[in-house]
Design an enzyme around this catalytic site. Structure first.
Site, short mmCIF file in Angstrom:
data_model
loop_
_atom_site.label_atom_id
_atom_site.label_comp_id
_atom_site.label_asym_id
_atom_site.label_seq_id
_atom_site.Cartn_x
_atom_site.Cartn_y
_atom_site.Cartn_z
N GLY A 83 0.83 -1.19 0.00
CA GLY A 83 0.00 0.00 0.00
C GLY A 83 0.87 1.25 0.00
CB CYS A 84 0.36 4.55 -1.58
SG CYS A 84 -1.36 4.87 -1.09
CG PHE A 85 -1.43 6.26 3.11
CD1 PHE A 85 -1.00 7.59 3.05
CD2 PHE A 85 -2.71 5.98 2.67
CE1 PHE A 85 -1.84 8.59 2.58
CE2 PHE A 85 -3.56 6.98 2.20
CZ PHE A 85 -3.12 8.29 2.15
N PRO A 86 1.44 2.75 3.75
CG PRO A 86 0.30 0.74 4.15
CD PRO A 86 0.22 2.02 3.35
CB THR A 87 5.37 2.46 0.68
OG1 THR A 87 4.82 1.29 0.05
CG2 THR A 87 6.77 2.72 0.14
#
Lengths: 337, 337, 337, 337
Positions: free
Chosen positions: C149-153
């Site tokens: 996921g973008c935020f978790p990255t």
């Protein structure tokens, strides 16, 4: 009619103040000052005023300006502002100061964050902070009002009821704020150059922004509690608006309803603070004097969301609200747009 | 590997050129110059290059830079650019000049629009104009190429086939262009200050923009016909992109299909000019070297819509396309992204 | 040449993946699927692909698509993605899944956040998480990779070294993220309607966003430590970019230099993670596969700032980086632009 | 107090009308209608009205709404608007219609551009066009006013004095307009989806936009001259504002001073039309009822630049200006902000 003079009128907060005052039924603008543009029509600088305000900028000559005004709104930078503020006070004028010169609780903190020079250091700590929601009675009597900083307005309105009631750990507070670019002023700089800040978001002044001590001081002044907030401002690609997301640890378990209720009770009678159930957006308050506030509980932590228009409730609208208070007018005059 | 030096590398066109060249398999960047930032790492100025280009800015010292380069890309302003261009040419280097110094057909016109001083006036009118779609063969042989202006690229690509075939009245041409703000460069100025140009559109340089004679001259050079275009640029609130809406009166009635066909035949084999049926948007070509073109007939008048990325096909991509031509490489190398 | 098929290719992440793969020297795109646009040229939907990719959308018929591909990139929504992923795996293809179907550590958490239905629940918790910086060796061997996921990255790259080394209280973590609007996908909705979200910033999904458990799970998987992060996403008025400001309490006093050093040592050899001294902006990494990271200490608290392009390092670039790993290619191929 | 009912109050023009009327000293809003949101508080749809307008949407039931209103402002789409307009007229109410139903000079043209159905075709061509600068006296007497289209307002104000005086060739007129996205309404669509239209400019409706005949008709009605204008609208990435750049061929040579003088004389006494020397920007008039106009001569051709806020002078402000006219109030009431 109350005659208003505006010092340092080339900037955005002065422009917004003028736009509000142009629809104020009890006020007339009689002087606008600018060192750099003295002698020029104000509409040559602020083209949105073409046909709306027919005044030339003048120098801030105290006897001249004092003779034709009842109240001075100073949009000058810190240092310069206090210098003129005390001169106009001495001339018998009332003053609303947009700068940080009179906001903090003590001169030592001012010096640590703004530099050694303060032309009127004795008054620091004795001037009312111009947030009518917290200090209305004092504002009504005041000859000098320290108009609040934009970020602190969002943080203080959200946190004050919780800190006052002892509901959150005052050492746990984090204020993560996002502001539009107009907050950076009208002077061109690389970080406000369109192709640099457009389509981009960044943090700035992490741990070093001057509004950090202001949040702590005013919460202390209002609640008696020592607060130590971490404050992180961010620059967002939009003209105006501040949204602050605020984190604090409740001292005892708190439900979301209870958290909302704290806000609702605190601001039930306030015309400009609206407690909402939904998550507000800065657009909801853009070009208005309103603050929209809500609360959430996430994994036991209190999350507050607070938003204003940085130029209105964060500066010019607040000043007119203070002016209305000071002159015994309905507080919402010219501000219910 | 072709060794490239970039002069005046603090600006946006230089940055875009570098980004393209970093993925070019036949090129290595060996020098980047800047008077103001000499000695500093380029990534300190262009933070998007952190970890991608490990070079320091240096002064544009001709022997030093010439010794380590095969070709010079000059992003210097007009005047300064010609001064260095002829020095590097004298040192045996090939040069692509991003400035207007060598674009026009004669020195008198240059002087009328850019001022009296030209350090290499003799070459003016003899240098190939770096639009491979029109002048590919000459570019292949050239030691010096005048990289086109961004607005003229959109206008010339759209109009050239119609003017060449004598299909429109060359005195009837109106070019109404809209550009993103990066076209104004990286130096902070009030009109490119975010809160001034965000959420606003305005015309500028009406009748006085220096790309007006460039459009006329290059169309004349390519078609032999005297053209007199009215050119009106507008500043739009976006980083990049130019869209030109172009009006011309057909000399005989023309159908929309016929108009599209003129474009389709002209650019059938061109990799970077795409004739489309729909009305294109600048976003369709953003961050690419493509030009999207279409035609409409409205009340008998020809309306052309032409759009590019001003920094790529309007500057840096065009330069790399020219470099590929000059060095006998596939013209699309590093540009098909 | 590695033959790639892209499922659900009408969206933004598919488009970005295509743009990257068009410059990949070892890859050819052989199939793009779309239920709604099957039979149409892809360039009719994605106009930026005019002249660049001459393929028609087709249905995701497994035997047909499998016959002409070596690897499948699935941009389908969760649920649908796992359904096709296991079918293509069964057909002997390798799969990179952009959805959340295989990211979490256990099926129960998946069900609690995404709903009861999972067409391939048995694999949940056994699939490698496609962050090469943490799980490179496993990715190299994998037939199925769960693209992050973008935020978790942003959050995981910043926090992993500190949590791994036991330097911060894993219950104190707050992740305050700001994203561009492309993260919301290509389907028109009121909250992504231009006049609604332009010139506005808002928090959304406070306490309810599905990336919150993903942050906790992957940090647990990598470090062995239970982490409980508060995650607050915000929608910012820009196309792309995520900036996360992350707060954590050090278990022992930590200096800023020590904090930066933790990051520098962790990512010294990583091509796409750049630890910087300055406060990074999303623009520094826009249109690239880079993550820029920095650290500050404010009043004793650790403040991390982490930014990426949500569509590239947060989705498509990460997928190509994973593809490079899986096929034994240089990890930076097609990604150093 | 004049009691106002607003039909179709879920859209942006209704919202702007409400904001203006909230500061109007002689008006009270007594009804807001919406088919889809009937029964809901208006502030649930328009969150910027929280705490400012405590009304629920209702159905547009004519007897019910008529009983509590003196004037109806219809923001319904064309067709629906005329249907309700004639019903409220029959109920003795005055009506200001924002739609195109009553703007054109004849029913045939209406049918050619808007479709065969018109519920009140007999009135078409007999209703005053609500541009007080041209038709003030008729508006004062009118029970029904056709509120102007946004694009035509910019074009007609700029061109009317030149066409009236026979100074330009009426067949040579080109109107190249650029508008913000709010002009497209509040219903989500792909072309107004943020990631589609942000950072992009495009032409649309070239030769097919319904405001093209409106420009021709109203200029004819005011000047008696047949005008045939080419009209090209463009979508610009901003919330609000229209800038029209207008080209016309003078019938005899004209100087720039003469051109400006034509405008200055025409609008000397108009409160909301400001003729300026500089090139205006939409930001100069954003959130106001002003139109800023200027003129240039380029290579003998007349170039006019005209800008307004599309939601205010292009819709809601114009409506309130018309309401003030109709009710004998000072025309600038509530509009000098």
């Amino acid at each position: 009619m109350i005659r208003v003079g505006i010092l340092g009128a080339t900037g955005y907060t002065a422009l917004e103040t003028i736009k509000i005052l142009l629809r104020h039924p009890e006020v007339t603008i009689t002087a606008v000052t600018s060192r750099q543009d003295a002698g020029q029509p104000i509409a040559a600088t602020h083209r949105s005023l073409v046909g709306r305000l027919d005044l030339d900028f003048e120098e801030s000559d105290v006897p001249t300006v004092a003779a034709k005004t009842d109240v001075i709104l100073s949009c000058l930078p810190h240092g310069a502002s206090a210098e003129f503020a005390c001169a106009y006070l001495a001339a018998g004028k009332r003053v609303i100061d947009f700068s940080a010169d009179y906001r903090l609780n003590d001169l030592d903190t001012f010096r640590a964050w703004y530099g050694d020079h303060h032309p009127d250091g004795e008054r620091v700590g004795k001037v009312v902070y111009g947030l009518p929601e917290l200090f209305r009675d004092s504002i009504r009597q005041a000859d000098l009002v320290a108009n609040p900083g934009c970020f602190p307005t969002t943080a203080i309105l959200a946190l004050a009821p919780f800190v006052k009631a002892g509901l959150v750990d005052p050492q746990s507070v984090i204020v993560d704020s996002k502001t539009g670019v107009s907050g950076g002023g009208r002077t061109p700089k690389l970080n406000f150059h369109y192709p640099e800040c457009n389509e981009s978001i960044s943090a700035y002044g992490v741990g070093t922004h001057r509004h950090m001590p202001e949040i702590d001081h005013i919460l202390k002044r209002y609640t008696g509690t020592e607060v130590s907030a971490i404050f992180t401002p961010h620059l967002a690609p939009m003209d105006r608006g501040i949204l602050s997301t605020i984190y604090a640890t409740p001292v005892e378990p708190m439900t979301q309803d209870a958290a909302l209720d704290v806000l609702l009770r605190a601001y039930a009678d306030e015309p400009f603070v609206q407690v909402v159930d939904h998550l507000p957006a800065t657009k909801d308050v853009a070009h208005t004097n309103y603050c929209h506030l809500t609360a959430r509980i996430v994994k036991g932590r209190l999350v507050l969301v607070s938003c204003i228009d940085n130029l209105i409730k964060g500066a010019s609208g607040a000043a007119v609200q203070n002016l209305n208070c000071m002159f015994g007018l309905p507080e919402t005059l010219a501000l219910r747009n």
